[in-house]
Motif scaffolding. Structure first.
Motif, PDB file in Angstrom:
ATOM      1  N   LEU A 125       0.594  -1.242  -0.258  1.00 43.00           N
ATOM      2  CA  LEU A 125       0.274  -0.328  -0.005  1.00 43.00           C
ATOM      3  C   LEU A 125       0.951   1.326  -0.104  1.00 43.00           C
ATOM      4  O   LEU A 125       0.676   2.314  -0.885  1.00 43.00           O
ATOM      5  N   ASP A 126       1.605   1.694   0.722  1.00 39.62           N
ATOM      6  CA  ASP A 126       2.729   2.509   1.542  1.00 39.62           C
ATOM      7  C   ASP A 126       3.583   2.321  -0.176  1.00 39.62           C
ATOM      8  O   ASP A 126       3.516   4.078  -1.247  1.00 39.62           O
ATOM      9  N   ILE A 127       4.319   2.338  -1.407  1.00 37.73           N
ATOM     10  CA  ILE A 127       5.043   2.229  -1.670  1.00 37.73           C
ATOM     11  C   ILE A 127       4.161   2.311  -3.121  1.00 37.73           C
ATOM     12  O   ILE A 127       3.910   3.205  -4.395  1.00 37.73           O
ATOM     13  N   VAL A 128       3.015   1.878  -3.454  1.00 36.47           N
ATOM     14  CA  VAL A 128       1.941   2.066  -4.264  1.00 36.47           C
ATOM     15  C   VAL A 128       1.150   3.407  -4.336  1.00 36.47           C
ATOM     16  O   VAL A 128       1.447   4.449  -5.502  1.00 36.47           O
ATOM     17  N   ASN A 129       0.858   3.846  -3.558  1.00 33.55           N
ATOM     18  CA  ASN A 129       0.742   4.998  -2.503  1.00 33.55           C
ATOM     19  C   ASN A 129       1.777   6.133  -3.340  1.00 33.55           C
ATOM     20  O   ASN A 129       1.143   7.313  -3.816  1.00 33.55           O
ATOM     21  N   GLU A 130       3.558   6.003  -2.929  1.00 32.97           N
ATOM     22  CA  GLU A 130       3.902   6.807  -3.272  1.00 32.97           C
ATOM     23  C   GLU A 130       4.412   7.287  -4.654  1.00 32.97           C
ATOM     24  O   GLU A 130       4.545   8.277  -4.991  1.00 32.97           O
ATOM     25  N   TRP A 131       4.356   6.017  -5.703  1.00 30.41           N
ATOM     26  CA  TRP A 131       4.240   6.082  -6.809  1.00 30.41           C
ATOM     27  C   TRP A 131       2.890   6.705  -7.289  1.00 30.41           C
ATOM     28  O   TRP A 131       3.262   7.376  -8.381  1.00 30.41           O
ATOM     29  N   LEU A 132       1.780   6.705  -6.783  1.00 25.43           N
ATOM     30  CA  LEU A 132       0.674   7.341  -7.469  1.00 25.43           C
ATOM     31  C   LEU A 132       1.209   8.538  -7.343  1.00 25.43           C
ATOM     32  O   LEU A 132       0.733   9.802  -8.253  1.00 25.43           O
ATOM     33  N   ALA A 133       1.346   9.464  -6.597  1.00 24.22           N
ATOM     34  CA  ALA A 133       1.136  10.529  -5.541  1.00 24.22           C
ATOM     35  C   ALA A 133       2.780  11.458  -6.256  1.00 24.22           C
ATOM     36  O   ALA A 133       2.595  12.239  -7.426  1.00 24.22           O
ATOM     37  N   SER A 134       3.775  10.525  -7.417  1.00 29.34           N
ATOM     38  CA  SER A 134       4.616  10.694  -7.557  1.00 29.34           C
ATOM     39  C   SER A 134       3.683  11.324  -9.298  1.00 29.34           C
ATOM     40  O   SER A 134       5.075  12.128 -10.030  1.00 29.34           O
ATOM     41  N   TYR A 135       2.499  11.335  -9.689  1.00 28.49           N
ATOM     42  CA  TYR A 135       2.511  11.694 -10.332  1.00 28.49           C
ATOM     43  C   TYR A 135       1.025  13.038 -10.437  1.00 28.49           C
ATOM     44  O   TYR A 135       0.014  12.637 -11.599  1.00 28.49           O
ATOM     45  N   GLY A 136       0.494  12.953  -9.109  1.00 24.60           N
ATOM     46  CA  GLY A 136      -0.103  13.974  -8.625  1.00 24.60           C
ATOM     47  C   GLY A 136      -1.401  13.311  -8.107  1.00 24.60           C
ATOM     48  O   GLY A 136      -2.094  14.065  -8.516  1.00 24.60           O
ATOM     49  N   LEU A 137      -1.037  12.133  -8.213  1.00 25.50           N
ATOM     50  CA  LEU A 137      -2.703  11.046  -7.799  1.00 25.50           C
ATOM     51  C   LEU A 137      -2.838  11.478  -6.091  1.00 25.50           C
ATOM     52  O   LEU A 137      -2.245   9.688  -6.123  1.00 25.50           O
ATOM     53  N   ALA A 138      -3.503  11.805  -5.625  1.00 31.31           N
ATOM     54  CA  ALA A 138      -3.391  11.465  -4.201  1.00 31.31           C
ATOM     55  C   ALA A 138      -4.807  11.110  -3.631  1.00 31.31           C
ATOM     56  O   ALA A 138      -5.728  10.460  -4.785  1.00 31.31           O
ATOM     57  N   GLU A 139      -4.794  11.090  -2.441  1.00 27.46           N
ATOM     58  CA  GLU A 139      -5.731  10.251  -1.911  1.00 27.46           C
ATOM     59  C   GLU A 139      -6.933  10.129  -2.402  1.00 27.46           C
ATOM     60  O   GLU A 139      -7.870   9.373  -2.456  1.00 27.46           O
ATOM     61  N   GLU A 140      -7.166  11.627  -2.258  1.00 28.05           N
ATOM     62  CA  GLU A 140      -8.576  11.729  -2.281  1.00 28.05           C
ATOM     63  C   GLU A 140      -8.983  11.984  -4.463  1.00 28.05           C
ATOM     64  O   GLU A 140     -10.184  11.329  -4.655  1.00 28.05           O
TER      65      GLU A 140
END
Length: 603
Positions: free
Chosen positions: A102-117
Motif C-alpha cells: 500500500l505504501d509504495i504504490v501510494n508513493e508511486w501514484l503521488a509522484s504523478y499527482g494522484l493524491a488519496e482523494e
C-alpha cells in the motif's frame, strides 16, 4: 489451485526511508506483455492522448492461501467446519495487501499527482482504481496505447500489448488493466430465433406424456418447448414450494447493456407462473449500470435470466445486478471513458456488501486465452472469497464446444495466442475457474448433451483435489493419444453439472421466442440450488456455499447422468458424454428430490 502460487511473495526492504522514492527516474521493466492481440483484433490507429482510461491496479494478496484453506474446509461436507462461512470482515482481512505494498504504490501514484482523494479503493484495499488520460497512463506504464478494431463486429478498444513498471514496484503490483486484455465477455447464447410476428406460446397443455429422467411423467410438449413447468417436472421439484421470509435470495448478473424488461417479465409470469404475476425483483446498479425499460432496449439474455431464474424460484426474493462497462470505444467520436471489463467492478461491489444472495448465476464469458492469466487469477480469487462467504456461484460453460466463439465447429480457428499459433482447444473463462460451478447444456427427453455445450480443461488453473478421482476416471476411458497436445489433461476440468439449454420459451419485446445456449442452463441449475438453500435455511442450516466439494463427494449421486452426446470444435468431435463425469455434461442434471434429501442430511 493456481498454476502460479502467491505464497512467499518477496517484499522490497528499502522502504524505511521517509523520502519519496524517485519513481520517475527509476528504470522501468516489462511487467506484462502478450505476443499480439487475439484473433479478430488488429491495430487501427493511435489512441487519442486525451482519452480517459479507468485503470484498475491489483495489489498482491499474501494471505490468499489462508483464505483458500478456509474455503476448502467450510465447503467440505466431511469437515467439522462445514457451513461455517466467513464474514465480510474476515474475507477482507484475508484479501488485504501487505502494508508495504500500500505504501509504495501510494508513493508511486503521488509522484504523478494522484493524491488519496482521487483514488478509489476496494473494500479489502486490494484494488486501486484511477482515472487518467492516455497520455499520463503511457508515462506511468512506459507504453503506447492504440485503438484496436475487431474485424467481425467492428467494435474498437483502447489497449496495448505490453506495459512496464519501475522495478521496485514489481513485487507490489499484480497487474494493471485495461492494458493487455482483449476479452469481449459475450453472453453465452448459441442461437436466437424469432420473427417480426408474435408467436403463439407453446405451453405444457398436451395430454401426452413421456418419461422424464427421474422416472416421472413429463408433458410431451417439453420436447419442443421448455417452460417453467417443464423444468419443474423434468427435475422433480413440482411438489416443492419456496419461502419468501426465511432470508433466502437468488441473484442474477447482467453486463454489456443487457436490460431486463419488466413488461416482458410480467407477460412471462402470466404465461408460465401466474402466481408470480405482479411480483418484481430488487434492481442493483453496479458502476453506473442501468436497466432501460424501453422495449427497444430489452435484452434477450437479461430477459431469459430473470424470467426463468426468478420464475422458477418465486416467491424467493430476487436480485438483478446490472454492471456497466464494456470494451467498445468509437474512435470517430468523443467518448469520455474506455472502461475495463466488468467482472472486477461487480466483484468489488458484492464483496463490499455485508449481506449477499446465497445463489448467483452468470451467463457471460470468453475464451480463456483472451484474458491475461494475472487478471483471470485475480477474478477467480474474488470468486473464492464469495464461496468462503457462503455464496454458490454458477457460470455458463460456453456455447462453442471445445472451440472458440465461432458457432460453426467446421470453421473454428482454434489457435493459441502465444506466438506459436498452434491448434489447440480453447477453454472458456470464468467457467474454468476452480472456485465456481460451471454448467453445461442438454437437450431433449431422454436428455443428451447438446453439441454446443462448452467443456474441457483449463490452460491456466490446475485440477483441484475435489475433482481428481472423477476426472482421472474419465481420462482413463480415452484411447491413448486422443487429442494429445490439444488440451491440458492436468487442468481444471469443466463443466461440473448441466441442465436443459435448448428451446427455452422467452418473452422478448412482447413476443414469445425460443432461445438456446448455456445461458439457459446456468440460471436453471442455479434456481434448483436456490431451492436447496431455501430448504436448508428453513431447517436452520447454513446455505450450501461453494458447491463443488459437495457435488464431487456425494452430490453427483443425486444427478441424472448424461451418457450421450459430444461437443465438437476445432475440427474434431470434441469430448464425449459417458457414464460418470465428463467434459460435456459434467455429472449431469438435477434430481431435486434426491438432492433435497442429501442436503438436509448434511450438518
Amino acid at each position: 489451485m493456481r498454476l502460479i502460487s502467491l505464497l512467499g511473495l518477496p517484499f522490497v526492504a528499502a522502504l524505511a526511508s521517509a523520502a519519496a522514492v524517485p519513481f520517475k527516474g527509476c528504470q522501468h521493466k516489462v511487467k506484462e506483455s502478450i505476443h499480439g492481440p487475439p484473433r479478430g483484433w488488429s491495430k487501427h490507429t493511435s489512441a487519442p492522448k486525451h482519452h480517459m482510461l479507468e485503470l484498475k491496479i491489483a495489489l498482491p494478496q499474501p494471505k490468499f492461501p489462508e483464505l483458500e484453506q478456509h474455503l476448502w474446509e467450510v465447503s467440505d461436507p466431511s469437515h467439522s467446519r462445514y457451513g461455517a462461512h466467513l464474514s465480510k470482515e474476515e474475507t477482507d482481512a484475508l484479501m488485504a495487501p501487505h502494508p508495504e505494498s500500500l505504501d509504495i504504490v501510494n508513493e508511486w501514484l503521488a509522484s504523478y499527482g494522484l493524491a488519496e482523494e482521487s483514488l478509489l479503493r476496494s473494500s479489502a484495499n486490494d484494488w486501486v482504481t484511477i482515472r487518467v488520460p492516455v497520455s499520463l497512463a503511457e508515462q506511468m506504464l512506459d507504453t503506447t496505447y492504440s485503438v484496436y478494431k475487431h474485424a467481425e463486429t467492428g467494435e474498437s478498444i483502447v489497449r496495448t500489448t505490453s506495459y512496464s513498471l519501475p522495478e521496485i514496484l514489481h513485487d507490489h503490483v499484480d497487474l494493471i488493466q485495461p492494458t493487455t486484455m482483449f476479452a469481449r465477455f459475450k453472453a453465452f447464447k448459441s442461437t436466437l430465433h424469432w420473427t417480426n410476428q408474435a408467436q403463439a406460446p407453446v405451453l405444457s397443455t398436451s395430454s401426452g406424456t413421456i418419461t422424464g429422467p427421474a422416472g416421472n411423467q413429463v408433458d410431451a410438449s417439453c420436447n419442443s418447448s421448455i417452460t417453467i413447468s417443464c423444468l419443474k417436472q423434468l427435475y422433480n421439484s413440482v411438489a416443492y414450494n419456496t419461502s419468501a421470509t426465511n432470508g433466502n435470495k437468488m441473484g442474477l448478473t447482467a453486463y454489456l447493456d443487457q436490460y431486463a424488461n419488466n413488461m416482458d417479465l410480467q407477460q412471462f409470469f402470466q404465461l408460465e407462473n401466474p402466481s408470480a404475476y405482479g411480483s418484481n425483483y430488487t434492481f442493483v446498479s453496479v458502476n453506473g449500470g442501468l436497466n432501460n425499460q424501453s422495449y427497444a432496449a430489452a435484452g434477450v439474455e437479461a430477459n431469459l435470466d430473470t424470467q426463468f431464474g426468478f420464475g422458477l424460484t418465486w416467491p424467493t426474493p430476487g436480485t438483478f445486478y446490472s454492471t456497466a462497462g464494456e470494451p467498445p470505444f468509437d474512435p470517430d467520436y468523443f467518448t469520455p471513458t474506455d472502461t475495463n471489463e466488468p467482472y472486477s467492478y461487480w466483484l468489488d461491489y458484492v464483496l463490499s456488501q455485508p449481506s449477499l444472495p446465497q445463489t448467483i448465476s452468470t451467463s457471460y464469458g470468453d475464451d480463456e486465452q483472451t484474458v491475461p492469466f494475472t487478471y483471470a487469477d485475480r477474478v477467480c480469487a474474488g470468486m473464492a472469497a464469495l464461496g468462503a462467504r457462503g455464496v454458490s456461484i454458477l457460470f455458463s460453460s460456453g456455447d462453442s464446444g471445445v472451440g472458440d466463439g465461432d458457432p460453426n465447429p467446421a470453421t473454428q480457428m482454434c489457435h493459441s495466442n502465444d506466438g506459436l499459433n498452434v491448434t489447440k482447444f480453447l477453454p472458456a473463462f470464468p467457467a474454468s475457474c476452480p472456485y465456481v460451478t460451471a454448467v453445461g447444456a442438454t437437450v431433449n427427453i431422454p436428455e443428451t448433451a447438446v453439441s454446443f455445450s462448452g467443456g474441457g480443461f483449463s490452460n491456466y488453473f490446475v485440477r483441484p483435489a475435489y475433482q481428481e478421482v472423477a476426472v482421472l476416471e474419465y481420462l482413463t476411458k480415452l484411447a491413448p493419444g486422443t487429442y494429445e497436445g490439444l488440451y491440458a489433461p492436468e487442468g481444471r476440468a469443466y463443466p461440473d453439472v448441466s441442465a436443459q439449454g435448448v428451446n427455452f420459451s422467452v418473452v422478448y419485446q412482447g413476443q414469445t421466442i425460443p432461445v438456446d445456449g448455456t445461458s439457459c442452463s446456468s440460471p436453471t441449475f442455479a434456481s434448483f440450488v436456490s431451492m436447496l438453500n431455501d430448504a436448508r435455511l428453513t431447517a436452520f442450516k447454513s446455505p450450501l456455499g461453494f458447491l463443488n466439494p459437495f457435488l464431487y463427494s456425494a452430490g453427483y449421486s443425486a444427478l441424472n447422468d448424461i451418457t450421450m452426446g459430444h461437443n465438437p470444435g476445432c475440427g474434431t468431435e470434441g469430448f464425449n458424454a459417458t457414464t460418470g463425469w465428463d467434459p460435456v455434461s459434467g455429472f449431469g442434471t438435477p434430481n431435486f428430490e434426491k438432492l433435497l434429501a442429501l442436503v438436509l442430511s448434511l450438518p
